[in-house]
Enzyme design. Structure first.
Site, mmCIF file in Angstrom:
data_model
loop_
_atom_site.group_PDB
_atom_site.id
_atom_site.type_symbol
_atom_site.label_atom_id
_atom_site.label_comp_id
_atom_site.label_asym_id
_atom_site.label_seq_id
_atom_site.Cartn_x
_atom_site.Cartn_y
_atom_site.Cartn_z
ATOM 1 N N ASP A 54 0.661 -1.665 0.055
ATOM 2 C CA ASP A 54 -0.004 -0.071 -0.038
ATOM 3 C C ASP A 54 0.826 1.102 0.228
ATOM 4 O OD1 ASP A 54 -1.334 2.311 0.769
ATOM 5 O OD2 ASP A 54 -2.895 1.212 2.102
ATOM 6 N N TYR A 147 -8.668 13.777 -9.066
ATOM 7 C CA TYR A 147 -7.619 13.480 -9.810
ATOM 8 C C TYR A 147 -7.235 14.681 -10.609
ATOM 9 C CZ TYR A 147 -5.533 10.568 -13.702
ATOM 10 O OH TYR A 147 -4.593 9.499 -14.325
ATOM 11 N N LYS A 151 -3.213 14.980 -9.902
ATOM 12 C CA LYS A 151 -2.174 15.123 -11.054
ATOM 13 C C LYS A 151 -1.282 16.771 -11.265
ATOM 14 C CE LYS A 151 -2.159 10.722 -12.472
ATOM 15 N NZ LYS A 151 -1.356 10.109 -11.481
ATOM 16 N N VAL A 180 -6.521 6.372 -21.339
ATOM 17 C CA VAL A 180 -5.877 5.228 -21.618
ATOM 18 C C VAL A 180 -6.427 3.845 -21.053
ATOM 19 C CG1 VAL A 180 -3.549 3.872 -21.828
ATOM 20 C CG2 VAL A 180 -3.419 6.248 -21.074
#
Length: 253
Positions: A54, A147, A151, A180
Site C-alpha cells: 500500500d 484526479y 496530477k 488510456v
C-alpha cells in the site's frame, strides 16, 4: 545491469512497463496492493522480485525499497511511480472519503516512494524517477476534479525535484498521456464528457514505450500520443483563456 522498481505494477500501464523493461534485460521489481495479480505477473516474468504494498504506508514503502535495493548493491537506476486510482463524476456526488483516498494514493504514494528511494538513487549512476502524470495536469478537468488536482500535484513535485535532484545527478520527469485503455479507465461507471469527446485511443503498451524513451533520454514532461501532443504544444503558447474555452467545449455533455 540496470534495475527498475514499479509501483502499480500488477495491471495496466505498470504491467506493460514491467514486461517491456524485463524483455529488454532490466532487473525488474514489482509493487502493487493486488497480491494475486502481482504474483501472477511475477511468475510470468520468471519469478522476479515483488511485494504487496500500500503506497500510502510510509514504513512499508521504506521496507520495500530497502529489500529490493538491497538485492542490487543498494542502488536504484529507475523508480517508476505508476500507482494511482481514478474516480469520475460530479465532485459533489462522490463521497469525501473517496476523494481523500484518491489523493492519498496518487499524491502521498508518490511522495512516500520518492522520499524512500532517494538514498538509493543518489548513489546510482544515471538514476532517474518517472512519475505517472496525466493530460489532466494541464487544465482542471470537470468530472475529474480530485484526479486532476492530484496530477497537478504530481506535476509540481516533478518540476521541483527535477531542479533539486539534478545536483545529485538524478533525473526526474513525468509522462502525460490522455485517457488510456486500462482496467482503471474501463471501470468508470460515469465516463465524463471529455472522455467521450477525446476518446480512449492509447494502449498501456504505448505508455510503456514512452517510459522506455524517457529512460533513454529524460524530458521534464513527456506528452504521449499525437492528439494530446498537439494540444499540449498549443497550450504552451496560447493565452490561458483559450485553454479554458477548449476545456469548456470538451467537457460539454
Amino acid at each position: 545491469m540496470d534495475n527498475i522498481l514499479i509501483s502499480g505494477a500488477a495491471s495496466g500501464i505498470g504491467a506493460a512497463t514491467a514486461r517491456l523493461f524485463h524483455a529488454r534485460g532490466w532487473r525488474v521489481g514489482l509493487l502493487d496492493i493486488d497480491a494475486s495479480a502481482l504474483r501472477a505477473l511475477a511468475d510470468e516474468l520468471g519469478g522476479v522480485w515483488h511485494a504487496r504494498l500500500d503506497v500510502t504506508d510510509a514504513q512499508a514503502v521504506q521496507a520495500a525499497l530497502a529489500e529490493f535495493c538491497g538485492l542490487h548493491d543498494g542502488q536504484l537506476r529507475l523508480l517508476f511511480n505508476g500507482a494511482g486510482i481514478l474516480r469520475t463524476g460530479d465532485f459533489e456526488s462522490i463521497e469525501l472519503e473517496q476523494h481523500a483516498r484518491l489523493v492519498q494514493i496518487n499524491v502521498l504514494g508518490v511522495l512516500n516512494l520518492c522520499h524512500a528511494a532517494f538514498p538509493y538513487l543518489r548513489v546510482t549512476a544515471g538514476a532517474q524517477v518517472i512519475n505517472m502524470g496525466s493530460a489532466s495536469a494541464v487544465y482542471g478537468v470537470p468530472q475529474l476534479a480530485s484526479y486532476s488536482a492530484s496530477k497537478f500535484a504530481v506535476r509540481g513535485l516533478t518540476e521541483a525535484l527535477e531542479l533539486e535532484w539534478r545536483r545529485q545527478g538524478i533525473r526526474v520527469g513525468d509522462l502525460m498521456p490522455p485517457f488510456v485503455n486500462t482496467p482503471m479507465v474501463a471501470s468508470q461507471a460515469e465516463p465524463p464528457p471529455v472522455m467521450r469527446r477525446l476518446g480512449v485511443h492509447l494502449q498501456a503498451e504505448q505508455i510503456a514505450a514512452a517510459a522506455w524513451q524517457q529512460a533513454q533520454g529524460a524530458a521534464l514532461h513527456r506528452p504521449v500520443g499525437l492528439q494530446f501532443g498537439l494540444l499540449y504544444a498549443l497550450g504552451q503558447v496560447t493565452p490561458g483563456w483559450i485553454n479554458r474555452l477548449l476545456m469548456n467545449w470538451l467537457s460539454r455533455p
